[in-house]
Design a protein around this motif. Structure first.
Motif, PDB file in Angstrom:
ATOM      1  N   HIS A 322     -26.035   2.719  67.821  1.00  0.00           N
ATOM      2  CA  HIS A 322     -24.662   2.240  67.637  1.00  0.00           C
ATOM      3  C   HIS A 322     -24.120   2.489  66.240  1.00  0.00           C
ATOM      4  CE1 HIS A 322     -26.066  -0.621  70.964  1.00  0.00           C
ATOM      5  NE2 HIS A 322     -25.383   0.370  71.512  1.00  0.00           N
ATOM      6  N   SER A 323     -24.975   2.881  65.350  1.00  0.00           N
ATOM      7  CA  SER A 323     -24.504   2.989  63.968  1.00  0.00           C
ATOM      8  C   SER A 323     -24.254   4.432  63.554  1.00  0.00           C
ATOM      9  CB  SER A 323     -25.528   2.356  63.025  1.00  0.00           C
ATOM     10  OG  SER A 323     -26.743   3.060  63.108  1.00  0.00           O
ATOM     11  N   LYS A 324     -24.299   5.317  64.510  1.00  0.00           N
ATOM     12  CA  LYS A 324     -24.079   6.709  64.150  1.00  0.00           C
ATOM     13  C   LYS A 324     -22.679   6.899  63.569  1.00  0.00           C
ATOM     14  CE  LYS A 324     -25.425   8.007  68.226  1.00  0.00           C
ATOM     15  NZ  LYS A 324     -25.847   8.764  69.421  1.00  0.00           N
ATOM     16  N   THR A 325     -22.608   7.734  62.576  1.00  0.00           N
ATOM     17  CA  THR A 325     -21.312   7.944  61.944  1.00  0.00           C
ATOM     18  C   THR A 325     -20.593   9.116  62.615  1.00  0.00           C
ATOM     19  OG1 THR A 325     -22.205   9.488  60.350  1.00  0.00           O
ATOM     20  CG2 THR A 325     -22.256   7.172  59.764  1.00  0.00           C
ATOM     21  N   TRP A 328     -22.036  12.357  61.595  1.00  0.00           N
ATOM     22  CA  TRP A 328     -23.273  12.675  62.303  1.00  0.00           C
ATOM     23  C   TRP A 328     -22.956  13.281  63.660  1.00  0.00           C
ATOM     24  CZ3 TRP A 328     -26.055  11.798  66.697  1.00  0.00           C
ATOM     25  CH2 TRP A 328     -27.435  12.097  66.639  1.00  0.00           C
ATOM     26  N   GLU A 329     -22.017  12.654  64.349  1.00  0.00           N
ATOM     27  CA  GLU A 329     -21.632  13.167  65.669  1.00  0.00           C
ATOM     28  C   GLU A 329     -21.173  14.614  65.561  1.00  0.00           C
ATOM     29  OE1 GLU A 329     -22.100  11.737  68.365  1.00  0.00           O
ATOM     30  OE2 GLU A 329     -22.007   9.560  68.178  1.00  0.00           O
ATOM     31  N   GLY A 336     -26.966  20.657  67.034  1.00  0.00           N
ATOM     32  CA  GLY A 336     -27.944  19.775  67.661  1.00  0.00           C
ATOM     33  C   GLY A 336     -29.087  20.525  68.314  1.00  0.00           C
ATOM     34  N   SER A 337     -28.822  21.757  68.715  1.00  0.00           N
ATOM     35  CA  SER A 337     -29.873  22.484  69.426  1.00  0.00           C
ATOM     36  C   SER A 337     -30.789  23.254  68.479  1.00  0.00           C
ATOM     37  CB  SER A 337     -29.225  23.456  70.412  1.00  0.00           C
ATOM     38  OG  SER A 337     -28.382  24.342  69.701  1.00  0.00           O
ATOM     39  N   ASN A 338     -30.424  23.314  67.226  1.00  0.00           N
ATOM     40  CA  ASN A 338     -31.225  24.077  66.273  1.00  0.00           C
ATOM     41  C   ASN A 338     -32.456  23.254  65.860  1.00  0.00           C
ATOM     42  OD1 ASN A 338     -32.303  25.409  64.093  1.00  0.00           O
ATOM     43  ND2 ASN A 338     -30.300  26.120  63.383  1.00  0.00           N
TER      44      ASN A 338
END
Length: 651
Positions: A322-325, A328-329, A336-338
């Motif tokens: 819940h704390s993702k910024t 970050w998203e 994300g796949s790297n």
DNA sequence: ACACCTTCAAACGTTTGCGG
DNA sequence: CCGCAAACGTTTGAAGGTGT
């Protein structure tokens, strides 16, 4: 190979024999390097050499003078430039002159039988070793005079940094010639002539475990030529660790065998097994008996100690989910796949929970300014090269897009109400503020689990919004470059930052477990465990960091987290148990003649005996074989150890 | 099994200083 | 002024340990 050797000293000494008395014996090595080019030179050149030497001397003296002065400011920029050796040299004093009673006590025991000394860090284990070493070397001189085979003493350490440190301590406290061996001597290693010279020049060596092991394997020295083995941080002797492998070569049932002295702050370092069994295993492995002293014996040295131990509770942390910024998203969508960025993404996600969102974003910012980004980009290119060209381009584009995202992101200052910092960090801030403003602490060490955490916290406490007056932060972490992280520190970096901490240029150190062993900062009076301390040894070691009369130990525990509490209590009780065990009389746990259980030594038999007399274990034999082949030098087709050893490892 | 930490050794790369 | 070599730093690989 022979042309790569360092030129002899004679040429040079002749050229400068007008000032031989200024030549300190311990500086020989550096001199050789500095003026190594001095060969048969014409007069003019020789004069130039003289001048250079003069300059070097002056420079050297300036450095020595500067080191002895308590003048921090002017040294600040110099510190990085001096070599590691110099750094450590300036900071040792003569300690052997004034042994304490308990140290004599333990020394007497070590003189008579193999002993593992269990003492807190900072209570002078090294002094005991120095006393014993002196004694052994005195006997050795007599023995040599009466024609016995020369023997050598070894002080074995685990890390290269400690090798420097202990060597500095020993040479400044003992009159005997002591050598120093570690893996950095590329050319000389494997050259028998070099070792012969070393053994004739020095009576004792400080060396890393690995190097001694390879010497034993190659037959440059055998156990029968050793009269003393000192193990620093002896609790590492287990499994297949280098210490244990050395002990495998130890002749357990003969009378003429080297004396052993193990030194450790806590004899076991695992939390699962029964501490008593673990401690007995250690005694068996080292063929030694554990010896320590009671609190009373420590006497006045510790009476006035005013130890405070406290647990700080912090509010339950947010769920990382819940704390993702937003940042970050965005980045996650992009790369994300790297696989190259998996570690970074994972850490940033945790950081947003454990440290707060501001830190999480800051992490990316620091990452981008570092060269790390460029490195990752290059690596991505390399890794995807074999794949589809299109994929490769795609991956590269994603990386550079990420860069843009980070560059364009608005990094604001920390919010006024600190809402973007986690409760844990806020609690830490409170503790530190209390320590520095009210207790007027001199030095503080904060232990964390991950290296990047140390790095981020250091950065965080340098921010003007949050910084505490009078607090100067630094961090100290290990030096594994391969693990993808922004934070990194070379051996030299470690030494420099530790020295700064000792001298007071910085007074708050964020450290990973590297700092738990080996370092010794007397002034340190506050220790904080930011991440939970999980095992007894961590508890003992980090408590042992400090030996100031008034001293504060803070553990940070999440409130309402029953698991944390239990873990911490377990560690504490294990530490207590261990203490009681060590202080019990030796008779209570006598190990009869070190009857070694078969399973401890199950694969110890040596399978090959070399002509030089070195017993080879299976694990070392490949390397030895590879070396032998490379020595033969079959028309240059196999010239490198590595090539050969890779060949054989496939068999 | 995996992720995290540490270590050392060897292989590269870069800077710096010296000599021709 | 250019080229070489030493010194220093960085990267890679393999090993070991611990704990979840």
């Amino acid at each position: 190979m022979s042309d790569k050797q360092i030129p002899p000293m004679e040429d040079y000494l002749q050229a400068t024999d007008d000032q031989p008395e200024l030549v300190d014996a311990s500086e020989d090595e550096k001199q050789k390097k500095d003026v190594g080019q001095a060969q048969k030179a014409p007069i003019a050149k020789r004069r130039k050499q003289d001048m250079q030497f003069q300059q070097w001397l002056e420079k050297n003296q300036r450095e020595v003078l500067a080191a002895s002065r308590e003048d921090m400011g002017s040294r600040l920029e110099r510190l990085e430039k001096i070599s590691v050796e110099k750094l450590l040299k300036g900071s040792t004093e003569r300690i052997i002159a004034s042994p304490r009673e308990y140290q004599i006590d333990l020394y007497e025991r070590a003189k008579n039988e193999n002993t593992i000394v269990v003492l807190d860090t900072g209570s002078g284990k090294t002094l005991i070793a120095a006393l014993l070493l002196r004694r052994v070397l005195e006997v050795e001189i007599e023995n040599r005079a009466s024609g016995y085979m020369p023997k050598t003493a070894f002080f074995i350490v685990e890390k290269v940094a400690l090798c420097f440190q202990q060597h500095a301590v020993l040479t400044s406290n003992l009159e005997f010639p002591i050598g120093k061996i570690f893996g950095d001597m590329k050319g000389e290693i494997g050259d028998p002539e070099f070792w012969r010279q070393q053994f004739s020049e020095n009576m004792a060596f400080v060396c890393t475990a690995q190097t001694l092991l390879s010497m034993l394997g190659a037959g440059f020295i055998s156990m029968s030529q050793i009269n003393l083995l000192v193990f620093d941080e002896a609790h590492h002797t287990k499994k297949n660790h280098a210490y244990a492998r050395i002990m495998e070569a130890y002749p357990r049932w003969e009378n003429e065998r080297p004396r052993i002295l193990g030194m450790t702050a806590s004899p076991v370092d695992s939390s699962k097994a029964d501490v008593r069994i673990a401690a007995m295993d250690l005694e068996e492995m080292l063929c030694s008996k554990i010896a320590t002293i009671s609190d009373e014996a420590l006497g006045g040295f510790r009476d006035h100690r005013d130890e405070t131990e406290r647990t700080e509770r912090y509010e339950k942390l947010e769920d990382p989910q819940h704390s993702k910024t937003q940042l970050w998203e965005a980045i996650s969508r992009c790369i994300g796949s790297n696989p190259q960025f998996k570690a970074h993404l994972g850490f940033a996600k945790d950081a947003s929970s454990v440290l707060g969102t501001w830190c999480a974003d800051r992490y990316w910012q620091l990452l981008a300014t570092n060269d790390e980004m460029a490195r990752l980009e290059a690596k991505t290119g390399r890794d995807t090269l074999e794949l589809d060209v299109f994929d490769s381009d795609e991956a590269m584009a994603a990386v550079s897009r990420t860069r843009d995202i980070i560059r364009d992101h608005q990094f604001g200052p920390i919010a006024k109400d600190w809402s973007d910092l986690s409760s844990k960090v806020k609690t830490l801030h409170g503790v530190l503020e209390n320590a520095f403003c009210q207790r007027l602490s001199k030095r503080c060490i904060v232990f964390v689990e991950q290296r990047a955490t140390a790095f981020l916290l250091t950065d965080l406490f340098q921010q003007p919004e949050i910084s505490i007056p009078g607090m100067r932060v630094a961090y100290m972490i290990g030096s594994n470059a391969s693990s993808a992280n922004a934070a990194n520190m070379s051996l030299k970096g470690q030494v420099v930052s530790l020295q700064k901490f000792k001298r007071g240029e910085t007074n708050c150190l964020f450290a990973t477990s590297v700092a738990e062993e080996g370092i010794d900062v007397p002034e340190c009076d506050v220790v904080i465990r930011f991440d939970l301390c999980v095992s007894a040894i961590q508890y003992i070691q980090s408590k042992g960091r400090a030996r100031q009369s008034s001293f504060l130990y803070v553990t940070m525990v999440e409130s309402n987290n029953i698991y944390h509490h239990r873990k911490f209590q377990q560690a504490k009780s294990a530490a207590f148990e261990l203490q009681r065990f060590c202080r019990a009389l030796p008779e209570d746990r006598k190990v009869e003649d070190f009857d070694v259980r078969p399973d401890v030594l199950k694969d110890c038999e040596s399978i090959i005996t070399t002509a030089a007399g070195g017993g080879l274990k299976l694990i070392d034999s490949l390397a030895c074989l590879a070396k032998w082949i490379s020595d033969q030098d079959y028309s240059g087709s196999i010239t490198k150890n590595k090539t050969a050893s890779k060949m054989f490892s496939r068999l």
